[in-house]
Scaffold this active site. Sequence first.
Site, short mmCIF file in Angstrom:
data_model
loop_
_atom_site.label_atom_id
_atom_site.label_comp_id
_atom_site.label_asym_id
_atom_site.label_seq_id
_atom_site.Cartn_x
_atom_site.Cartn_y
_atom_site.Cartn_z
N ARG A 122 0.90 -1.17 0.00
CA ARG A 122 0.00 0.00 0.00
C ARG A 122 0.92 1.20 0.00
O ARG A 122 1.69 1.41 0.93
CB ARG A 122 -0.90 -0.01 1.23
CG ARG A 122 -1.73 1.27 1.44
CD ARG A 122 -2.72 1.52 0.31
NE ARG A 122 -3.58 2.67 0.59
CZ ARG A 122 -3.35 3.92 0.17
NH1 ARG A 122 -2.29 4.19 -0.58
NH2 ARG A 122 -4.18 4.89 0.49
N HIS A 125 1.98 7.06 2.00
CA HIS A 125 0.96 8.12 1.93
C HIS A 125 0.67 8.67 3.32
O HIS A 125 1.17 8.15 4.33
CB HIS A 125 -0.33 7.56 1.32
CG HIS A 125 -1.04 6.59 2.23
ND1 HIS A 125 -0.68 5.27 2.36
CD2 HIS A 125 -2.07 6.76 3.12
CE1 HIS A 125 -1.45 4.67 3.24
NE2 HIS A 125 -2.31 5.55 3.73
N HIS A 127 -2.82 11.03 5.42
CA HIS A 127 -4.20 11.55 5.27
C HIS A 127 -4.59 12.35 6.51
O HIS A 127 -3.88 12.33 7.52
CB HIS A 127 -5.19 10.41 5.01
CG HIS A 127 -4.84 9.12 5.67
ND1 HIS A 127 -4.89 8.94 7.03
CD2 HIS A 127 -4.39 7.94 5.15
CE1 HIS A 127 -4.52 7.71 7.32
NE2 HIS A 127 -4.18 7.07 6.21
N GLU A 131 -5.38 6.77 11.63
CA GLU A 131 -5.66 5.41 11.13
C GLU A 131 -5.38 4.38 12.22
O GLU A 131 -4.26 4.29 12.73
CB GLU A 131 -4.77 5.14 9.90
CG GLU A 131 -4.78 3.68 9.43
CD GLU A 131 -4.00 3.50 8.13
OE1 GLU A 131 -3.98 4.44 7.31
OE2 GLU A 131 -3.41 2.43 7.96
N HIS A 170 3.00 6.91 6.26
CA HIS A 170 3.18 5.49 6.55
C HIS A 170 3.11 4.65 5.28
O HIS A 170 2.70 5.12 4.22
CB HIS A 170 2.13 5.02 7.57
CG HIS A 170 0.73 5.39 7.19
ND1 HIS A 170 0.18 6.63 7.47
CD2 HIS A 170 -0.26 4.69 6.58
CE1 HIS A 170 -1.07 6.68 7.05
NE2 HIS A 170 -1.37 5.51 6.49
N GLU A 193 -10.26 5.78 1.81
CA GLU A 193 -8.95 5.23 1.43
C GLU A 193 -8.57 5.68 0.01
O GLU A 193 -7.41 5.61 -0.38
CB GLU A 193 -8.99 3.70 1.52
CG GLU A 193 -7.65 3.00 1.34
CD GLU A 193 -6.68 3.22 2.50
OE1 GLU A 193 -7.12 3.62 3.60
OE2 GLU A 193 -5.46 3.02 2.30
#
Length: 414
Positions: A122, A125, A127, A131, A170, A193
């Site tokens: 993944r 990134h 946000h 999380e 992360h 996501e």
Amino acid sequence: MEKISRRDILALGAVGGAALATGARAASFGNPDEPAEGAINANPAGLSDPGPKNEVLYDQFPSRVSPPPTDVGGMPQFWSSFNTASKRIQDGGWARQVTQDDFAISDAVSGVNMRLGPGGIREMHWHLAAEWAIMTNGRCRVTVLDPKGRAYVQDVGEGDLWYFSAGYPHSLQGLGPDGCEFVIVFDEGKQSEYNTLLLTDWIAHTPPDILALNFGVPADTFKSIPLHDLWIFQGKEPGPLSADQDAVASAGLPPEPFTFRLGQSTPIKSNRSGTLRLADSSIFTVSKTIAAALETIAPGAVREMHWHPNAAEWQYWIKGEGRMTVFDAGPRAQTADFKSGDIGYVKRGQGHVIQNTGTTELQFLAVFKIAEYQEIGLSSWLTHTPAPMVAQHLNIDPSVLGKFPSNQPGILPE
Ligand code: MN
Ligand code: MN
């Protein structure tokens, strides 16, 4: 003369049968409502359901198709599921999500179910929301950086948690032999996501001369960067954990670990009917905005009637099956059936009770957008209020109250 209500007739001791021609019964214990609700009160001709229906769905929701007669009134939908969410599949893994756009009641948090195959990444990134996640399968390597430049790299397995504070960058990568699966909970109902700040997006959308100045290398260093983001992609499996940890340790370790072994922790409640494990900020100290309980319930047993004064409860049903009734002022009460992969939601302060209706162990996760887990058990309240006070409400002998559990057993029977 005032019109005489049905309640008045019953109070006068009249036999209701003749007056209630269609089969509705007098309000009674287990069947309290007026007007009466539930199949027990229905003329069979009106009870049938000949219309168009999806038989498979219909059979999976017995408590919706025929609610218990104690259910009353309407409530916003508190059932949802990853099973019906569209997967975004890319080379290396897939993800699906249920945000508040999909599940209106869930204003506090949103949920993502993701799988990464061995080596699947993944993309790096960050946000706006924090999380939190629980691993349900396999192994995963996580990396995260805090604002003081301290890096954290760790491998997690089934039952483990991670928590990345809002804005901390992360990455996630599935490890061999089978990759991993997990569920992410964002502490914001609208967080998606599919709306994250991606490394490749930023690099591709920065002028090359600025990249050269920023990184102190010639601009053509970046001539082969991907022009579109990766999001999830197939990567090479990483080397030993200790090597990765050592490689980024120059600024020291963050003071609080970003992972926690919830599945391995000592239950706060444990008896023959199940267990309750807890991870809030008192023990998983980095998790400042999310508290969680991992609950197992034996077949037939119940999670005791309770509520949470400080936060709504978002549930992820991991295995087994069960039925939950939610209670609110009004009165309003509704029952819904849950299976693996389903999501439940109980607004802050609403009473709820869950029964394992299957033949195998039920396990679900309860997540709260709050630092400190709080719960009030109905039985605890009734046994910590003067007995005459309680007895007068319930029209029972005060001595009976001494038999109620007073120790918040969590799961019953003890
Ligand atoms: Mn993330
Ligand atoms: Mn609860």
